[in-house]
Design an enzyme around this catalytic site. Structure first.
Site, PDB file in Angstrom:
ATOM      1  CE1 TYR A 156      -0.344  10.378   3.422  1.00  0.00           C
ATOM      2  CE2 TYR A 156       1.992  10.032   2.950  1.00  0.00           C
ATOM      3  CZ  TYR A 156       0.725   9.528   3.163  1.00  0.00           C
ATOM      4  OH  TYR A 156       0.517   8.174   3.121  1.00  0.00           O
ATOM      5  CE1 TYR A 191       2.332  14.186  10.904  1.00  0.00           C
ATOM      6  CE2 TYR A 191       2.961  15.033   8.754  1.00  0.00           C
ATOM      7  CZ  TYR A 191       2.044  14.421   9.577  1.00  0.00           C
ATOM      8  OH  TYR A 191       0.841  14.026   9.057  1.00  0.00           O
ATOM      9  NE  ARG A 246       5.059  14.838   5.139  1.00  0.00           N
ATOM     10  CZ  ARG A 246       6.325  14.649   5.400  1.00  0.00           C
ATOM     11  NH1 ARG A 246       7.239  15.463   4.894  1.00  0.00           N
ATOM     12  NH2 ARG A 246       6.717  13.671   6.175  1.00  0.00           N
ATOM     13  CD  GLU A 250      -2.711  -1.142   2.580  1.00  0.00           C
ATOM     14  OE1 GLU A 250      -3.757  -1.807   2.538  1.00  0.00           O
ATOM     15  OE2 GLU A 250      -2.401  -0.426   3.559  1.00  0.00           O
ATOM     16  N   PRO A 251       1.728   1.429  -0.983  1.00  0.00           N
ATOM     17  CG  PRO A 251       2.958   1.381  -2.974  1.00  0.00           C
ATOM     18  CD  PRO A 251       1.971   0.590  -2.160  1.00  0.00           C
ATOM     19  N   GLY A 252       2.166   4.946  -0.563  1.00  0.00           N
ATOM     20  CA  GLY A 252       1.670   6.284  -0.894  1.00  0.00           C
ATOM     21  C   GLY A 252       2.890   7.141  -1.201  1.00  0.00           C
ATOM     22  NE  ARG A 253       6.309   9.143   3.684  1.00  0.00           N
ATOM     23  CZ  ARG A 253       5.688  10.075   4.419  1.00  0.00           C
ATOM     24  NH1 ARG A 253       5.917  11.348   4.183  1.00  0.00           N
ATOM     25  NH2 ARG A 253       4.860   9.726   5.386  1.00  0.00           N
ATOM     26  CB  CYS A 303      -1.523  35.112  11.609  1.00  0.00           C
ATOM     27  SG  CYS A 303      -1.519  36.578  10.605  1.00  0.00           S
ATOM     28  CD  GLU A 304      -1.304  29.285  13.787  1.00  0.00           C
ATOM     29  OE1 GLU A 304      -0.603  28.815  14.722  1.00  0.00           O
ATOM     30  OE2 GLU A 304      -2.537  29.374  13.828  1.00  0.00           O
TER      31      GLU A 304
HETATM   32  N1  LLP Z   1      -1.703   1.951   4.307  1.00  0.00           N
HETATM   33  C1  LLP Z   1      -2.216   2.416   5.453  1.00  0.00           C
HETATM   34  C2  LLP Z   1      -3.126   1.568   6.208  1.00  0.00           C
HETATM   35  C3  LLP Z   1      -1.863   3.689   5.915  1.00  0.00           C
HETATM   36  O1  LLP Z   1      -2.359   4.122   7.067  1.00  0.00           O
HETATM   37  C4  LLP Z   1      -0.961   4.481   5.167  1.00  0.00           C
HETATM   38  C5  LLP Z   1      -0.577   5.820   5.611  1.00  0.00           C
HETATM   39  C6  LLP Z   1      -0.455   3.958   3.967  1.00  0.00           C
HETATM   40  C7  LLP Z   1      -0.847   2.690   3.569  1.00  0.00           C
HETATM   41  C8  LLP Z   1       0.515   4.722   3.097  1.00  0.00           C
HETATM   42  O2  LLP Z   1       1.714   4.947   3.764  1.00  0.00           O
HETATM   43  P1  LLP Z   1       2.959   5.584   2.982  1.00  0.00           P
HETATM   44  O3  LLP Z   1       3.475   4.550   2.002  1.00  0.00           O
HETATM   45  O4  LLP Z   1       2.500   6.789   2.290  1.00  0.00           O
HETATM   46  O5  LLP Z   1       3.942   5.884   4.054  1.00  0.00           O
HETATM   47  N2  LLP Z   1       0.629  12.615   6.826  1.00  0.00           N
HETATM   48  C9  LLP Z   1       1.832  11.876   7.167  1.00  0.00           C
HETATM   49  C10 LLP Z   1       1.741  10.433   6.743  1.00  0.00           C
HETATM   50  C11 LLP Z   1       0.546   9.715   7.279  1.00  0.00           C
HETATM   51  C12 LLP Z   1       0.465   8.306   6.790  1.00  0.00           C
HETATM   52  C13 LLP Z   1      -0.818   7.673   7.181  1.00  0.00           C
HETATM   53  N3  LLP Z   1      -0.988   6.348   6.705  1.00  0.00           N
HETATM   54  C14 LLP Z   1       3.028  12.584   6.567  1.00  0.00           C
HETATM   55  O6  LLP Z   1       2.858  13.612   5.937  1.00  0.00           O
HETATM   56  O7  LLP Z   1       4.163  12.146   6.746  1.00  0.00           O
END
Ligand code: LLP
Length: 421
Positions: A377, A320, A316, A277-280, A348-349
């Site tokens: 993100y 974080y 971000r 499940e890649p996002g980043r 304004c922060e």
């Molecule tokens: N699968 C599940 C169940 C998740 O909760 C997430 C991310 C992913 C896959 C994708 O993860 P990735 O490959 O993108 O790391 N807003 C934060 C990141 C929050 C991630 C939440 N879950 C940031 O900007 O670093």
């Protein structure tokens, strides 16, 4: 090779386009600029890594929900990971194959689950009440739902606590000591539920593949236990979470191939389908937030570069304390002094910063300044705080042309929410 890089002339380029030229050709406000070919390359890296395995690349839509980008990822063969009813609607609207989609989350509503059951996506069981709602959704729709158990393996991902999700006190998933209770509950509902797999997600920005391996070892053990009870489950979902090189300082980080190779034998030994499940790691490095310098000021011992972008477009760093690399898009005259600056926005922060203590040449007002690795993100977490309004998005296509892929929000959009009240 990075899609945004400086050439010998000192200018920043993306896929052959001078970012400075792009700035001059679009609206004068902060904008996101993507490389479409880099998105393709990132997907291909995962596909090549997965060769020889039955697999689904479930792109985590939360990372970036631009419709054009989603269509491109879908065309490249990706599935999708969804965490809300609207993300599910978006995946369906952009043509994702429901049998490659996973609906996940610790607070799925009955209404969302009815849509999930209707559309035939995989659904992760996250808790006792979630299981009740999934069973209700199956009854309401008359559909048998393919479910995975989201197990919380309690492996420390060694990341910022806000992006750790698989530890034992996390709000996500079920604890292993409750596994038997859940198996009995699923067994009692054969018409409503088909248990097809097990899922875990440890956290995000993980930079050591051993962490994924430790989790996969535990997960195949759970899968063995589940199979011993007569369930014919065939999916191992190891979640997302692979980190990327935000620092641009020459570190060697694990690649998708390193990640997949660390779990490959385990997956093959149990004859499993692997879901990731890649996002980043699919989208972050394909994009910069492009800003203009409004001015430079000094207070006390601090130098500030004030830009038009802010925590509203990209939160971000504020949220974080995340590092995202910053540079100017055009070369500085050779006699310009390098100073240490905080790069801040107009919001304004005091938390409104994009970078702290960065060594940069003193820029002229109007100079272009990019925040790198802004594909994941960033836009999806943008807000309209201080009525900044969310920025437009562009990408550079394979032939080097620039195309708008999302309109920027306007003041009129804000007023529209009040019309006729
Ligand atoms: N699968 C599940 C169940 C998740 O909760 C997430 C991310 C992913 C896959 C994708 O993860 P990735 O490959 O993108 O790391 N807003 C934060 C990141 C929050 C991630 C939440 N879950 C940031 O900007 O670093």
């Amino acid at each position: 090779k990075h899609c945004f890089s400086k050439k010998e002339d000192g200018y920043l380029y993306c896929e052959g386009q001078k970012v400075q030229d792009v700035m001059e050709s679009v609206e004068k406000r902060p904008f996101y600029l993507y490389s479409k070919p880099q998105i393709t390359r990132n997907v291909v890296a995962y596909k090549n890594a997965l060769e020889g395995l039955r697999s689904i690349i479930g792109y985590a839509i939360k990372a970036n929900n631009n419709v054009k980008i989603l269509e491109h990822l879908r065309e490249l063969g990706c599935g999708a990971v969804l965490v809300s009813g609207n993300e599910l609607r978006l995946a369906l609207a952009t043509g994702f194959d429901p049998t490659k989609c996973i609906f996940n989350g610790n607070g799925k509503t009955l209404e969302d689950l009815v849509l999930a059951a209707e559309s035939g996506v995989f659904v992760n069981i996250d808790s006792e009440f979630d299981l009740d709602n999934i069973i209700s959704a199956a009854k309401i729709t008359g559909k048998r739902v393919n479910v995975l158990l989201r197990i919380n393996p309690d492996v420390d991902p060694q990341v910022h606590p806000y992006v750790a999700t698989g530890n034992k006190n996390s709000k996500f998933g079920i604890r292993n000591e409750k596994l038997q209770w859940f198996l009995d509950a699923v067994k009692a509902h054969p018409n409503e539920l088909k248990l097809v797999g097990a899922h875990c997600h440890l956290g995000s920005t993980i930079t050591k593949v051993d962490i994924f391996r430790d989790a996969a070892v535990l997960m195949v053990d759970y899968i063995d236990q589940i199979r011993d009870q007569g369930f014919e489950i065939s999916y191992l979902n190891i979640g997302g979470g692979l980190g990327i090189d935000y620092y641009h300082a020459g570190a060697v980080l694990p690649t998708p191939r390193d990640l997949i190779n660390t779990v490959r034998e385990l997956v093959l030994s149990r004859d499993l389908n692997l879901i990731i499940e890649p996002g980043r790691s699919l989208i972050a490095n394909t994009c910069c937030l492009v800003n203009r310098v409004t001015g430079v000021k000094t207070n006390g011992t601090k130098n500030f570069i004030v830009i038009d972008g802010s925590m509203a477009e990209l939160i971000r760093p504020s949220l974080y304390d995340a590092y995202q690399h910053i540079e100017l898009v055009s070369p500085a005259p050779s006699d310009v002094e390098l100073l240490t600056f905080d790069v801040v926005g107009p919001v304004c922060e005091s938390a409104d910063f994009l970078g702290k203590e960065r060594k940069l040449p003193t820029p002229q007002s109007g100079a272009g300044l990019v925040v790198h690795d802004a594909g994941a993100y960033c836009m999806s977490m943008a807000s309209t705080y201080n009525l900044k309004m969310r920025p437009p998005e562009y990408w550079i296509e394979e032939d080097g042309s620039v195309a708008k892929i999302r309109h920027g929000e306007t003041f009129e959009d804000h007023m529209r929410y009040f019309s006729g009240l």
